[in-house]
Write an enzyme that holds these catalytic residues in place. Structure first.
Site, mmCIF file in Angstrom:
data_model
loop_
_atom_site.group_PDB
_atom_site.id
_atom_site.type_symbol
_atom_site.label_atom_id
_atom_site.label_comp_id
_atom_site.label_asym_id
_atom_site.label_seq_id
_atom_site.Cartn_x
_atom_site.Cartn_y
_atom_site.Cartn_z
ATOM 1 N N ASP A 359 47.976 -20.145 -0.932
ATOM 2 C CA ASP A 359 47.104 -19.302 -0.119
ATOM 3 C C ASP A 359 47.615 -19.200 1.326
ATOM 4 O OD1 ASP A 359 45.877 -20.340 -2.383
ATOM 5 O OD2 ASP A 359 43.876 -20.297 -1.523
ATOM 6 N N GLU A 489 44.208 -16.658 -13.154
ATOM 7 C CA GLU A 489 44.150 -17.905 -13.933
ATOM 8 C C GLU A 489 43.318 -17.770 -15.202
ATOM 9 O OE1 GLU A 489 44.723 -20.833 -10.061
ATOM 10 O OE2 GLU A 489 42.716 -20.372 -10.799
#
Length: 762
Positions: A359, A489
């Site tokens: 991130d 995911e």
């Protein structure tokens, strides 16, 4: 969604205490200063639902990885962000009745976070079981001017009684993490001491042996004068030191407790000097006093806001949202210590563990490039350079060799410390994000020297990894990448994830370009790097070029879209609008098996790649992919909505862009994904800044020049932002009928506005 917080341009406001929302509020109202932070727990005792949280930057515990069965390559530990010693406690007992808001009648409860000055305030009236009524007003901040100081002003006024009262002021290191196994505690006592007016506790973490010394000192006034006490008892027990004070509360007269805290760690002080240093910090804080400390703190915030504020006219909810995101980012990471990074929960919670995810590179770096001096973003990259040897070790544990580097999915010190196989070993696109961050930093700053100094070595390690991770398929007559998980995911262990394949080959090409650039600009440094890394330039670059030329990218010719991965079209292609209300969020309502078999997307891999490399794709290609994937995307990743804002803006989908903006900017304020109680989504907050600057503002950098292609959402009258760019500060204000650009500091600068050159000069 929970919309119980009031809209205000600069304040987060909660009126009324709803115990069901308290843990959410504890996250939202958190405060910090880059060195330490504190959830918005109550100072007084609270027996209701709460998540106690006090955090110190860089301090962690390597909890043993627990899996059903062990496989080679599993990390030895999972790094826990530790709940640190509690310094805020002010416990009150009135005539043997504890002030506990879970057991009192509470009226006029109000909690306010002033984002302009970083001040947390709270007020309420509480009626005890025997009818005694007391009014409390508290103010609290973690000093941005001195990262080791916290301060509280806690005022108590008895409204209908005079009574004997006991105050307990303390430091408590006997704390536990929410996710600890079997309520295991991670702190051991080193020493403690208390005298009248002061208490200091030093605790160390098990295994890692970080020392944290936490001290408190107080001043109490009664009706504006220094208070007198019936008695002060010293209270010492395991990992705990404090004062117990007995005094009279007199009806209608305000008693004020000023509690000062010093939080020091062995990351910044010698262990044997911690107690002395802590006492010195306390003495100086008390001498300065609450008001003067706050003035210094507020002055720093004023300076920060001058550089990073975004103003929105005509939409208070949107204005509050962006400022909340900027506030949390700014108090989480200051850029002053290159050893630190940006954890996914910052100082607001302990979920996820670790201090660094991908991130930082994919989302946070652009924010700091645009809002802070150049060294702040540079430090984020240097952090990864200093972990390069660990990244090579991480790859070696998985069987990679010859200097191949796999940066960790989650880390504190460069070692991988995440223990879910499909994320730790399959979500390898993180390597590409780190490579892209080097490119993005140089593209924005023009700091070409960074490649020779640090960047090229990192790129070589990452490219070696890609070269070994990619395999040749004789059946396809193409290179392929097997068994990966993309940013989405909700699909694990897939073959040929389009985003991962794309960013891998992009990295190989960028590394080739970097070798050429460094060879021209600094040939002696290139020779040094080649020798240091034992780089076989001819053979290694030959393979890289082969991979670039012959990589397989899943694509559907009929629809004209890139496919998430091989076999994606075997799924039943439904839309999110086909789901019932009871199905959402699917990560809390469905089994993992059902999620993996569905077409529903946590965040769209293909759109992530198009966002990063948009100059490669014409507008109709972007439109086809957006229109195909967005209806299947549930946005249950906090990182998802901002990418959709940027692409929707580019496509002219103004209303959709605005909807996505509200989702990203108010993700935690409105608890969109029903998970804010665990902490705020700090890293995704940088995406909110990008939503405005890169989305609505249409900002890009091409050939070292800023380009803007802005529009104004229909709900807004105007918006404005500042950018630091190559030694200049520019201000851009966009309204429904005009775009104003101003050079505030620096040499003249040419920018492009809607494709036309504009020269900015003072």
């Amino acid at each position: 969604m929970k919309q119980y917080l009031k809209h205000h341009e600069w304040h987060i406001i909660e009126e009324g205490l709803d115990p069901h929302y308290n843990k959410i509020s504890e996250s939202v109202f958190s405060i910090g200063n880059g060195r330490m932070g504190q959830r918005a727990n109550f100072e007084e005792e609270y027996s209701g639902e709460t998540l106690r949280g006090s955090y110190v930057a860089g301090v962690y515990y390597p909890d043993k990885t627990r899996v059903g069965w062990w496989k080679n390559g599993y990390p030895e530990y999972f790094a826990k962000v530790l709940n640190a010693p509690n310094w805020i406690g002010i416990h009150i007992t009135i005539d043997n009745q504890k002030l506990d808001l879970a057991k009192c009648k509470v009226e006029d409860f109000r909690r306010v976070l002033d984002m302009k000055t970083g001040l947390l305030s709270r007020s309420f009236a509480a009626t005890l079981p025997d009818g005694k009524k007391v009014k409390v007003e508290s103010k609290r901040f973690c000093s941005m001017a001195n990262g080791e100081v916290g301060a509280i002003r806690y005022a108590i006024t008895p409204l209908n009684f005079t009574a004997k009262t006991t105050l307990s002021l303390y430091v408590d290191a006997d704390v536990v993490n929410k996710d600890s196994n079997y309520d295991e505690k991670f702190w051991e006592e080193v020493n403690k001491e208390a005298t009248e007016g002061r208490a200091i506790v030093t605790a160390q973490t098990k295994k890692t042996f970080f020392h944290v010394t936490t001290g408190m000192q107080y001043v109490i006034t009664n009706d504006g004068k220094k208070a007198t006490f019936d008695r002060v008892n010293i209270e010492l027990r395991e990992k705990y030191a404090g004062n117990v004070i007995q005094l009279d509360l007199q009806e209608g007269k305000e008693l004020v407790v000023y509690k000062y805290a010093a939080v020091l760690s062995s990351e910044n002080h010698a262990k044997d000097a911690l107690v002395t240093a802590c006492a010195k910090v306390l003495t100086e804080a008390v001498a300065k006093g609450f008001d003067a400390l706050f003035e210094d703190h507020a002055r720093v915030w004023a300076h920060k806001w001058d550089g990073c504020d975004i103003t929105i006219e005509g939409d208070i909810a949107a204005q509050q949202g962006i400022r909340f995101n900027i506030f949390q980012l700014t108090q989480t990471y200051t850029g002053e210590d290159e050893r630190l990074n940006i954890g996914p929960k910052g100082f607001t919670g302990e979920k996820y563990g670790g201090s660094t995810y991908w991130d930082t590179e994919a989302y946070c770096l652009p924010f700091f490039l645009g809002t802070a001096e150049e060294k702040v973003a540079r430090n984020l990259l240097v952090y990864r350079y200093k972990h390069l040897e660990r990244a090579i070790e991480n790859a070696g544990k998985l069987g990679f060799k010859d200097g191949a580097a796999l940066y960790p999915m989650v880390t504190m010190n460069g070692e991988e410390c995440h223990n879910e196989w499909e994320i730790t070993f399959e979500e390898i696109h993180r390597n590409g994000a780190i490579a892209f961050a080097i490119f993005d930093y140089i593209r924005y700053t023009g700091d070409d020297a960074y490649l020779a100094e640090f960047g090229l070595e990192v790129l070589l390690g990452i490219s070696r990894f890609w070269s070994q991770r990619i395999t040749w398929s004789s059946d396809r007559n193409r290179f392929v990448m097997l068994g990966v998980t993309g940013p989405n995911e909700y699909e694990n262990n897939v073959n040929n994830n389009w985003y991962t394949n794309t960013i891998a080959t992009w990295t190989l090409q960028y590394t080739l370009d970097a070798l050429n650039l460094v060879g021209k600009s600094n040939p002696s440094r290139l020779a040094e790097i080649i020798a240091k890394t034992n780089f076989k330039e001819t053979t290694e670059t030959h393979r890289w070029r082969e991979i670039i030329a012959k990589m397989h990218y899943p694509h559907d010719e009929k629809r004209g879209v890139y496919l998430q991965q091989d076999g994606f079209l075997d799924k039943e292609l439904l839309r999110v609008s086909d789901l019932g209300k009871d199905d959402r969020p699917i990560n809390q309502k469905w089994s993992w098996d059902r999620i993996l078999r569905s077409c529903f997307i946590k965040q769209a891999d293909v759109l992530q790649g198009i966002f990063l490399f948009e100059e490669r794709y014409d507008i109709e290609t972007i439109r086809r992919n957006f229109d195909f994937y967005e209806p299947m995307t549930v946005h249950e990743s906090s990182l998802s909505p901002c990418v959709h804002v940027i692409l929707a803006s580019k496509l002219g989908y103004k209303e959709r862009a605005y909807e996505f903006y509200l989702r990203t900017s108010r993700l935690d304020l409105d608890d969109y994904n029903n998970d804010t109680e665990d902490g705020c989504h700090i890293t995704s907050m940088a995406g909110t800044w990008m939503s405005i600057v890169k989305g609505f503002g249409g900002m890009t950098v091409k050939d070292g020049t800023l380009h803007f292609n802005p529009f104004t959402p229909d709900q807004w009258k105007s918006y404005s932002f500042r950018l630091e760019f190559r030694g200049r500060v520019i201000k851009v204000k966009i309204s429904t009928d005009a775009v104003e650009t101003e050079l505030e500091t620096g040499e003249p600068l040419e920018i492009f506005l809607h494709g036309k050159p504009v020269l900015l000069k003072k």
